[in-house]
Design a protein around this motif. Structure first.
Motif, PDB file in Angstrom:
ATOM      1  N   TRP A 105       0.859  -1.182   0.000  1.00  0.00           N
ATOM      2  CA  TRP A 105       0.000   0.000   0.000  1.00  0.00           C
ATOM      3  C   TRP A 105       0.892   1.228   0.000  1.00  0.00           C
ATOM      4  O   TRP A 105       1.891   1.296   0.715  1.00  0.00           O
ATOM      5  CB  TRP A 105      -0.882  -0.002   1.248  1.00  0.00           C
ATOM      6  CG  TRP A 105      -1.863   1.117   1.303  1.00  0.00           C
ATOM      7  CD1 TRP A 105      -1.702   2.326   1.917  1.00  0.00           C
ATOM      8  CD2 TRP A 105      -3.158   1.164   0.704  1.00  0.00           C
ATOM      9  NE1 TRP A 105      -2.821   3.098   1.733  1.00  0.00           N
ATOM     10  CE2 TRP A 105      -3.729   2.414   1.009  1.00  0.00           C
ATOM     11  CE3 TRP A 105      -3.890   0.250  -0.058  1.00  0.00           C
ATOM     12  CZ2 TRP A 105      -5.003   2.778   0.570  1.00  0.00           C
ATOM     13  CZ3 TRP A 105      -5.152   0.611  -0.481  1.00  0.00           C
ATOM     14  CH2 TRP A 105      -5.709   1.869  -0.168  1.00  0.00           C
ATOM     15  N   SER A 106       0.520   2.210  -0.816  1.00  0.00           N
ATOM     16  CA  SER A 106       1.280   3.454  -0.875  1.00  0.00           C
ATOM     17  C   SER A 106       0.371   4.632  -0.601  1.00  0.00           C
ATOM     18  O   SER A 106      -0.778   4.642  -1.063  1.00  0.00           O
ATOM     19  CB  SER A 106       1.930   3.631  -2.255  1.00  0.00           C
ATOM     20  OG  SER A 106       2.856   2.603  -2.504  1.00  0.00           O
ATOM     21  N   ASN A 107       0.876   5.596   0.127  1.00  0.00           N
ATOM     22  CA  ASN A 107       0.157   6.840   0.420  1.00  0.00           C
ATOM     23  C   ASN A 107       0.888   8.007  -0.210  1.00  0.00           C
ATOM     24  O   ASN A 107       2.109   8.103  -0.137  1.00  0.00           O
ATOM     25  CB  ASN A 107       0.081   7.082   1.927  1.00  0.00           C
ATOM     26  CG  ASN A 107      -1.210   6.555   2.517  1.00  0.00           C
ATOM     27  OD1 ASN A 107      -2.289   6.781   1.983  1.00  0.00           O
ATOM     28  ND2 ASN A 107      -1.095   5.849   3.617  1.00  0.00           N
ATOM     29  N   TYR A 108       0.113   8.898  -0.807  1.00  0.00           N
ATOM     30  CA  TYR A 108       0.670  10.085  -1.431  1.00  0.00           C
ATOM     31  C   TYR A 108      -0.032  11.312  -0.870  1.00  0.00           C
ATOM     32  O   TYR A 108      -1.223  11.275  -0.554  1.00  0.00           O
ATOM     33  CB  TYR A 108       0.500  10.026  -2.954  1.00  0.00           C
ATOM     34  CG  TYR A 108       1.134   8.814  -3.573  1.00  0.00           C
ATOM     35  CD1 TYR A 108       0.395   7.656  -3.792  1.00  0.00           C
ATOM     36  CD2 TYR A 108       2.484   8.818  -3.949  1.00  0.00           C
ATOM     37  CE1 TYR A 108       0.972   6.528  -4.355  1.00  0.00           C
ATOM     38  CE2 TYR A 108       3.065   7.700  -4.515  1.00  0.00           C
ATOM     39  CZ  TYR A 108       2.305   6.559  -4.710  1.00  0.00           C
ATOM     40  OH  TYR A 108       2.881   5.447  -5.264  1.00  0.00           O
ATOM     41  N   TRP A 109       0.731  12.414  -0.782  1.00  0.00           N
ATOM     42  CA  TRP A 109       0.202  13.644  -0.192  1.00  0.00           C
ATOM     43  C   TRP A 109       0.441  14.828  -1.111  1.00  0.00           C
ATOM     44  O   TRP A 109       1.465  14.901  -1.796  1.00  0.00           O
ATOM     45  CB  TRP A 109       0.885  13.922   1.142  1.00  0.00           C
ATOM     46  CG  TRP A 109       0.613  12.880   2.175  1.00  0.00           C
ATOM     47  CD1 TRP A 109       1.368  11.781   2.436  1.00  0.00           C
ATOM     48  CD2 TRP A 109      -0.484  12.831   3.082  1.00  0.00           C
ATOM     49  NE1 TRP A 109       0.790  11.045   3.461  1.00  0.00           N
ATOM     50  CE2 TRP A 109      -0.347  11.674   3.868  1.00  0.00           C
ATOM     51  CE3 TRP A 109      -1.594  13.660   3.314  1.00  0.00           C
ATOM     52  CZ2 TRP A 109      -1.268  11.325   4.871  1.00  0.00           C
ATOM     53  CZ3 TRP A 109      -2.493  13.313   4.307  1.00  0.00           C
ATOM     54  CH2 TRP A 109      -2.338  12.152   5.080  1.00  0.00           C
ATOM     55  N   GLY A 110      -0.499  15.759  -1.086  1.00  0.00           N
ATOM     56  CA  GLY A 110      -0.296  17.026  -1.759  1.00  0.00           C
ATOM     57  C   GLY A 110       0.520  17.959  -0.893  1.00  0.00           C
ATOM     58  O   GLY A 110       0.909  17.616   0.231  1.00  0.00           O
TER      59      GLY A 110
END
Length: 119
Positions: A105-110
């Protein structure tokens, strides 16, 4: 890689409204979670609202009935309509995208957008 770009923050008076937008680009899978988090000065980042493919929408108790999260037709955009804003809603709002490639699982942020509620 995935890039997220937020827009729509600003200064608003108590009781006012703002609409935040987030556009995701890059290697985006069809099944993912997108949502909004916020961080006020001196506080930890907290969940505001999330919408996941096939799962119920979730809202923080503090924003239920005032904020609405929605996804665009292309599923690479997420919006946050914020009504009846309160001074305690003042924070940097971050867009989040989470997805799995079947292995991890990967999380990305602005980069975040400032929302200030003040008279």
């Amino acid at each position: 890689q995935v890039q997220l770009v937020e827009s729509g923050g600003g200064l608003v008076q108590p009781g006012g409204s703002l609409r935040l937008s987030c556009v995701a680009s890059g290697n985006i899978f069809s099944i993912n979670h997108m949502g909004w988090y916020r961080q006020a000065p001196g506080k930890q980042r907290e969940l505001v609202a999330t919408e996941a493919s096939g799962d119920p929408t979730m809202y923080a108790d503090s924003v239920k009935g005032r904020f609405t999260i929605s996804r665009g037709n292309a599923k690479n955009t997420v919006y946050l309509q914020m009504n009846s804003l309160k001074p305690e809603d003042t924070a940097v709002y971050y867009c989040n995208l989470g997805q799995s490639n079947g292995i991890s699982w990967s999380n990305y942020w602005g980069q975040g957008t400032q929302v200030t509620v003040s008279s």
